[in-house]
Design an enzyme around this catalytic site. Structure first.
Site, short mmCIF file in Angstrom:
data_model
loop_
_atom_site.label_atom_id
_atom_site.label_comp_id
_atom_site.label_asym_id
_atom_site.label_seq_id
_atom_site.Cartn_x
_atom_site.Cartn_y
_atom_site.Cartn_z
N LYS A 121 49.66 57.77 11.72
CA LYS A 121 51.30 58.19 11.29
C LYS A 121 51.44 59.62 11.33
CE LYS A 121 53.06 54.35 8.95
NZ LYS A 121 53.49 53.67 7.46
N LYS A 205 52.27 49.01 19.29
CA LYS A 205 52.58 47.75 18.45
C LYS A 205 54.10 48.25 18.53
CE LYS A 205 52.08 49.47 14.01
NZ LYS A 205 52.21 49.45 12.82
N LYS A 208 59.16 50.75 14.26
CA LYS A 208 60.99 50.93 14.04
C LYS A 208 60.88 52.73 14.72
CE LYS A 208 60.22 49.46 9.79
NZ LYS A 208 60.14 48.55 8.07
P1 TYM Z 1 55.54 47.43 6.90
O1 TYM Z 1 57.48 47.86 6.90
O2 TYM Z 1 55.32 48.78 7.97
O3 TYM Z 1 55.89 46.06 8.02
C1 TYM Z 1 56.59 44.86 7.65
C2 TYM Z 1 55.25 43.92 7.49
O4 TYM Z 1 55.66 43.58 9.22
C3 TYM Z 1 54.89 43.94 10.07
N1 TYM Z 1 54.78 43.88 11.12
C4 TYM Z 1 54.27 43.34 12.33
N2 TYM Z 1 53.99 42.39 12.73
C5 TYM Z 1 53.96 41.63 14.11
N3 TYM Z 1 54.03 42.71 14.59
C6 TYM Z 1 54.28 44.04 14.87
N4 TYM Z 1 54.31 44.60 15.82
C7 TYM Z 1 54.83 43.82 13.64
N5 TYM Z 1 55.30 46.11 12.68
C8 TYM Z 1 55.25 45.07 11.12
C9 TYM Z 1 53.64 44.53 9.01
O5 TYM Z 1 52.06 43.56 9.14
C10 TYM Z 1 53.88 43.49 7.39
O6 TYM Z 1 53.61 42.67 7.35
N6 TYM Z 1 51.99 48.68 4.10
C11 TYM Z 1 53.21 47.82 4.33
C12 TYM Z 1 53.99 47.52 3.52
C13 TYM Z 1 53.59 46.98 2.29
C14 TYM Z 1 52.26 45.84 1.95
C15 TYM Z 1 52.05 45.84 0.40
C16 TYM Z 1 52.35 44.67 2.53
C17 TYM Z 1 53.14 47.56 1.45
N7 TYM Z 1 52.54 46.72 0.24
C18 TYM Z 1 51.22 45.17 -0.21
C19 TYM Z 1 51.35 43.71 1.90
C20 TYM Z 1 51.05 43.67 0.51
C21 TYM Z 1 54.01 48.03 6.04
O7 TYM Z 1 53.90 49.38 5.37
O8 TYM Z 1 54.83 47.06 6.75
#
Ligand code: TYM
Length: 343
Positions: A121, A205, A208
């Site tokens: 990032k 991947k 967004k």
């Molecule tokens: P975030 O908001 O980027 O994404 C949310 C969830 O979507 C999954 N994801 C994907 N899965 C498959 N293929 C993809 N291309 C893809 N892009 C995103 C992410 O793995 C996620 O499960 N750090 C986390 C948010 C978070 C969190 C937590 C998750 C904060 N605290 C505690 C679990 C437990 C994040 O930025 O997800």
């Protein structure tokens, strides 16, 4: 004499979070939301809209609450049932920030230096990034452990953050002589859709933050837009192979097959069995129809929820209360374990 660490013996709990920044895409749906729904019947589930994570990069204050409602609407439209699972915004539950501070004092700088997502990032601009972005994985550990969550459904990109959460839990238990106080949370990653790739580049991947909207299918895309994006997805001139090894070296094709499999609830090999020998003139329209069939009802339902923000707010407020009722006593125990003064 080394003693075997005492294992956590408390109840199982599922926790996961999604950031309210930008609209959700097919990767978020298959990697996270779909699993949230699958888990809610048999488990105690807590699903958080992680607005404290979102503000690690600047968020427009006029948009943040709206974005939070948007993610809540996506949870509900995907089938998360607020009578079965807790849904709430992170900033409403103070336990997250408080535990994150204690964990800042447990986690080591070297551990954070190894986090690849920060490097991705921040790129060459790491000096200009917020301290929060660097510290983000510690807050993520606090999110999970404030609920003593034992299982965390996420996409594959979160694997390293989950490992850090386990390291922090183990070090806390050890440093404060509190064996088994925190569980070592297990990531639930496996299964189709754990890593959905960009439609334009099978080596990165679906995200967004990709500048090209053609690289992803958003949960808000209309049917004709979905069909157009799939039509324009990168492929190659070869037909669909009959066996999995025929997907090697063809990441874009493997991704489309994987998406078809995840949406239809089949294995990749099942999809190959159906389409072996066909060209993309046949496979892409079939995939587009399947995507529309699965996504359109979610989009429509999201719009219905978004038309009634008061109902979303009621669900989130109730969820925040239920979440605080679980997390506050756990963080209070942490204060006692660490030995802070109390009246
Ligand atoms: P975030 O908001 O980027 O994404 C949310 C969830 O979507 C999954 N994801 C994907 N899965 C498959 N293929 C993809 N291309 C893809 N892009 C995103 C992410 O793995 C996620 O499960 N750090 C986390 C948010 C978070 C969190 C937590 C998750 C904060 N605290 C505690 C679990 C437990 C994040 O930025 O997800």
């Amino acid at each position: 004499m080394s003693e075997k660490p005492v294992e956590y013996s408390g109840p199982e709990r599922v926790f996961s979070g999604v950031q309210p920044s930008g609209s959700l895409h097919l990767g978020n749906y298959l990697g996270a939301l779909k699993k949230f729904v699958d888990l809610q019947d048999a488990h105690d589930c807590v699903y958080c809209i992680v607005d404290l994570h979102a503000v690690t990069v600047w968020q427009d204050p006029k948009e943040l609450a709206k974005q939070t409602r948007h993610i809540a609407a996506a949870f509900l439209a995907a089938g998360v049932d607020p009578d079965k699972a807790i849904i709430y915004p992170q900033a409403q539950v103070r336990a997250h920030s408080e535990l994150a501070w204690y964990f800042n004092c447990v986690a080591r700088i070297g551990w954070l230096n190894r986090m690849t997502q920060f490097k991705d990032k921040a790129g060459k601009n790491s000096e200009k990034m917020s301290v929060g972005l660097y510290d983000y994985p510690v807050l993520q550990a606090a999110d999970i452990l404030a609920f003593k969550a034992t299982h965390v459904p996420v996409g594959e990109d979160q694997k390293q953050h989950l490992e850090l959460s386990r390291d922090i839990a183990a070090k806390f238990n050890n440093d404060f002589d509190a064996p088994g106080f925190f569980p070592l949370p297990e990531p639930l990653i496996k299964g189709p859709g754990a890593r959905v790739m960009s439609l334009k580049d099978g080596s990165s991947k679906m995200s967004k933050s990709d500048p090209s909207d053609l690289s992803r299918i958003n949960l808000t895309d209309e049917a004709d837009k979905i069909a157009k994006k799939i039509r324009k997805a990168k492929t190659d001139p070869e037909p669909i192979p009959a066996e999995m090894d025929g997907l090697e070296g063809r990441p874009e094709v493997a991704n489309l097959v994987g998406i078809y499999a995840a949406l239809s609830g089949q294995s990749d090999q099942d999809v190959l069995n159906t389409y072996a020998g066909e060209g993309f003139g046949v496979f892409k329209p079939a995939l587009a129809d399947l995507c529309v069939e699965k996504i359109a009802p979610i989009t429509e339902s999201m719009n219905r929820y978004l038309a009634d923000p008061a109902e979303i707010d009621r669900i989130l407020a109730k969820g925040a209360e239920a979440a605080a009722a679980i997390a506050d006593p756990i963080v209070s125990d942490v204060r006692d374990i660490m030995g802070f003064w109390k009246a």
